[in-house]
Enzyme design. Sequence first.
Site, mmCIF file in Angstrom:
data_model
loop_
_atom_site.group_PDB
_atom_site.id
_atom_site.type_symbol
_atom_site.label_atom_id
_atom_site.label_comp_id
_atom_site.label_asym_id
_atom_site.label_seq_id
_atom_site.Cartn_x
_atom_site.Cartn_y
_atom_site.Cartn_z
ATOM 1 N N LYS A 40 0.337 3.864 -2.763
ATOM 2 C CA LYS A 40 -0.780 4.704 -3.195
ATOM 3 C C LYS A 40 -0.477 6.187 -3.043
ATOM 4 C CE LYS A 40 -5.757 4.718 -3.077
ATOM 5 N NZ LYS A 40 -5.759 4.997 -4.493
ATOM 6 N N GLN A 45 2.654 7.701 4.323
ATOM 7 C CA GLN A 45 4.020 7.237 4.059
ATOM 8 C C GLN A 45 4.431 7.486 2.608
ATOM 9 O OE1 GLN A 45 6.521 5.938 6.112
ATOM 10 N NE2 GLN A 45 5.152 6.671 7.709
ATOM 11 N N CYS A 46 3.498 7.322 1.684
ATOM 12 C CA CYS A 46 3.812 7.541 0.265
ATOM 13 C C CYS A 46 4.075 9.012 -0.017
ATOM 14 C CB CYS A 46 2.675 7.019 -0.619
ATOM 15 S SG CYS A 46 2.422 5.239 -0.444
ATOM 16 N N THR A 47 3.325 9.888 0.645
ATOM 17 C CA THR A 47 3.544 11.323 0.483
ATOM 18 C C THR A 47 4.879 11.725 1.093
ATOM 19 O OG1 THR A 47 1.171 11.761 0.442
ATOM 20 C CG2 THR A 47 2.610 13.619 0.986
ATOM 21 N N ALA A 50 7.609 10.520 -1.336
ATOM 22 C CA ALA A 50 7.671 11.343 -2.547
ATOM 23 C C ALA A 50 8.263 12.719 -2.234
ATOM 24 C CB ALA A 50 6.275 11.486 -3.157
#
EC number: 1.11.1.24
Length: 149
Positions: A40, A45-47, A50
Amino acid sequence: MGLKVGDVIPKFSAKDANGNLFESQSIIGKKAVIIYFYPKDNTSQCTAQACGFRDNYTDFVNLGVEIIGISSDDVHSHQEFIRKYNLPFLLLSDSDKAIRKLFGVPSDFFGLLPGRVTYLVDQNGVIQLVFNSMRGMKHVTKMIEKLTK
């Protein structure tokens, strides 16, 4: 059973952050690509993942590798995520999870979270590395290690 090392990436299409239709064969089979599935936009963690790909993007490009991130977030969410973190690579919206299913990306935490899996694909469209971990930055490190060996 998901895609594994030695498999050829299947053709797929999805909307990019600008709402344009992306066709995989426009890149896959023409240059090396890192395709990463993440749960998401705008989660910790996704940020981190990325931004890790962003911070090393020039190195990846210099190694001849393009980056594509895929999640089930919609086009608008991807636009904001790209703008907020100045992401220089493609994000695709897999809102119906068709690409995730095509790749066989597993869910984590007893099926509650979409999995985080990264594929390193060579210029012929063949998978050279599959990395599965919920730790976002580990994906960036693994790809750099593999590409610089």
